[in-house]
Write a protein that holds these residues in place. Structure first.
Motif, PDB file in Angstrom:
ATOM      1  N   GLN A  39     -37.526  11.983 -44.177  1.00 16.98           N
ATOM      2  CA  GLN A  39     -36.450  12.662 -43.461  1.00 16.98           C
ATOM      3  C   GLN A  39     -35.099  12.190 -43.964  1.00 16.98           C
ATOM      4  OE1 GLN A  39     -36.760  13.778 -39.194  1.00 16.98           O
ATOM      5  NE2 GLN A  39     -35.098  12.298 -38.892  1.00 16.98           N
ATOM      6  N   ASN A  85     -32.335  20.505 -37.833  1.00 16.84           N
ATOM      7  CA  ASN A  85     -32.532  19.970 -36.489  1.00 16.84           C
ATOM      8  C   ASN A  85     -31.461  18.964 -36.108  1.00 16.84           C
ATOM      9  OD1 ASN A  85     -34.702  21.525 -35.803  1.00 16.84           O
ATOM     10  ND2 ASN A  85     -36.248  19.996 -36.360  1.00 16.84           N
ATOM     11  N   ARG A 145     -29.594  18.588 -42.410  1.00 16.53           N
ATOM     12  CA  ARG A 145     -30.901  18.856 -41.824  1.00 16.53           C
ATOM     13  C   ARG A 145     -30.689  19.746 -40.599  1.00 16.53           C
ATOM     14  NH1 ARG A 145     -33.989  16.148 -38.121  1.00 16.53           N
ATOM     15  NH2 ARG A 145     -32.502  14.403 -38.066  1.00 16.53           N
ATOM     16  N   MET A 168     -43.318  27.717 -44.204  1.00 20.07           N
ATOM     17  CA  MET A 168     -42.099  27.029 -43.806  1.00 20.07           C
ATOM     18  C   MET A 168     -41.026  27.192 -44.890  1.00 20.07           C
ATOM     19  SD  MET A 168     -41.340  22.979 -43.507  1.00 20.07           S
ATOM     20  CE  MET A 168     -41.492  22.947 -45.276  1.00 20.07           C
ATOM     21  N   LEU A 172     -37.709  26.000 -46.818  1.00 20.29           N
ATOM     22  CA  LEU A 172     -37.104  24.709 -47.113  1.00 20.29           C
ATOM     23  C   LEU A 172     -35.621  24.675 -46.747  1.00 20.29           C
ATOM     24  CD1 LEU A 172     -38.782  23.936 -50.553  1.00 20.29           C
ATOM     25  CD2 LEU A 172     -39.455  23.118 -48.292  1.00 20.29           C
ATOM     26  N   ARG A 230     -35.908  23.959 -43.109  1.00 18.42           N
ATOM     27  CA  ARG A 230     -35.805  22.525 -42.824  1.00 18.42           C
ATOM     28  C   ARG A 230     -34.353  22.043 -42.955  1.00 18.42           C
ATOM     29  NH1 ARG A 230     -39.723  18.373 -42.856  1.00 18.42           N
ATOM     30  NH2 ARG A 230     -41.130  20.110 -42.409  1.00 18.42           N
ATOM     31  N   TYR A 231     -33.615  22.667 -43.868  1.00 20.30           N
ATOM     32  CA  TYR A 231     -32.209  22.329 -44.074  1.00 20.30           C
ATOM     33  C   TYR A 231     -31.348  23.581 -43.935  1.00 20.30           C
ATOM     34  CZ  TYR A 231     -33.565  17.668 -45.521  1.00 20.30           C
ATOM     35  OH  TYR A 231     -34.067  16.397 -45.524  1.00 20.30           O
ATOM     36  N   VAL A 254     -40.217  16.984 -48.086  1.00 19.98           N
ATOM     37  CA  VAL A 254     -41.115  17.542 -47.076  1.00 19.98           C
ATOM     38  C   VAL A 254     -42.555  17.112 -47.328  1.00 19.98           C
ATOM     39  CG1 VAL A 254     -42.075  19.686 -46.148  1.00 19.98           C
ATOM     40  CG2 VAL A 254     -39.612  19.504 -46.578  1.00 19.98           C
TER      41      VAL A 254
END
Length: 338
Positions: free
Chosen positions: A115, A172, A170, A1, A3, A83-84, A110
């Protein structure tokens, strides 16, 4: 994953884009770099592919028809797996030590399954010819190195609002709030920062001088002559921001105050550019812009129009316009923008 996904929108950036790319590489495979070639006609594609070949686990490329800066950002976001998400313009760069600190902080988030919606850091005006580089930080307005909410936010100074340079969202959150940036339009970085704000619940501020914002190219979008030439796009973006939210529906008073201040700055920039163009047509556009705000949100209009910024840009007559222009010149000298 990964970051962080760093998107680098590029249009005819071959002569300077390498500095942006190289500045991100010290983070290694913890990050993803997406170079978006936005229909360039120079060697941008070749530079992008060369670096993608050298660092296949870190860098990927997107080659697309020209759609403008915002469209390039959206293309990068659509392919982001980090993730960001952070935008680094192709003529800017980041500080290596600050990069490592930010990556480590996100790694800790993470691992702890914490979050955070928005991470903020400082940015530096790297203006050509100036020995003293202005740093924009937020220690007076934001808690440092702790997770907080809009309830904990203090007052921002006039030169201190959050720009694309200082924000990491973030990924998402940006996708779920359905952020959309218009094609073939400059100054959409304001929409990028502004639109997601009511969706942000948790924030984190790191007082590190991370982003280096280069000012010096004659064709740069923040060059005053260029901005006047593109005044219609500046006004379009400002109107778009006016239409996004009714402030009565923004529940948090600190967030509402901050968004209103951001909008006041946008109204001021658009108004001053109209004044400094010395074009009667643009003065009509200025009046129409203020009328647009008045119709869309009368309460916000009153607060902005009769606040310091609104009054300083609406002094009547030629003498008033000269005073408004003088205020702008003083502010530009103090703040160091364009």
């Amino acid at each position: 994953m990964k970051l962080i996904t760093f998107a680098i929108p590029c249009y005819n950036s071959a002569s300077y884009m390498e500095r942006a790319i190289v500045s991100l590489l010290p983070a290694g495979e913890a990050i993803e770099i997406i170079i978006v070639n936005d229909g360039s006609t120079d060697d941008t594609m070749l530079v992008a592919e060369r670096y993608a070949g050298l660092y296949p686990k870190i860098i990927k490329t997107i080659h697309k028809e020209n759609g403008g800066h915002g469209d390039a950002v959206m293309a990068g976001l659509s392919q982001a797996t980090g993730r960001y998400f952070k935008v680094v313009d192709s003529d800017d760069w980041v500080d290596a030590d600050s990069l490592q600190k930010i990556v480590q902080t996100i790694r800790e988030f993470v691992e702890a399954e914490i979050q955070v919606d928005m991470i903020i850091s400082n940015y530096v005006y790297e203006k050509v010819g100036l020995e003293h580089k202005k740093v924009v930080g937020y220690t007076n307005a934001l808690p440092v190195d702790e997770i907080f909410t809009w309830d904990d936010v203090g007052h921002f100074r006039l030169d201190q609002y959050i720009l694309m340079h200082s924000v990491i969202y973030r990924t998402n959150l940006l996708k779920l709030c359905q952020l959309t940036l218009p094609k073939h339009t400059f100054y959409v970085d304001n929409i990028y920062v502004y639109y997601p704000l009511p969706h942000v619940r948790t924030l984190y501020y790191m007082a590190v001088d991370f982003y280096r914002y280069f000012i010096g190219r004659d064709d740069q979008s923040v060059n005053e002559k260029v901005m006047i030439k593109r005044i219609d796009q500046q006004i379009f973006v400002t109107k778009s921001m006016i239409s996004m939210y009714n402030f009565r529906e923004v529940q948090n008073k600190n967030l509402r105050r901050y968004m209103r201040k951001y909008l006041a700055i946008m109204m001021t920039v658009s108004s001053i550019l109209c004044i400094r163009s010395k074009d009667s047509i643009n003065l009509v556009k200025k009046r129409e812009l203020w009328r647009y705000l008045k119709i869309k949100d009368y309460r916000t209009y009153i607060k902005i129009r009769y606040g310091f910024l609104g009054q300083s840009t609406n002094i009547p007559g030629k003498t008033g316009r000269r005073v408004s222009s003088l205020v702008y010149l003083v502010a530009r000298r103090l703040v160091g923008f364009n």
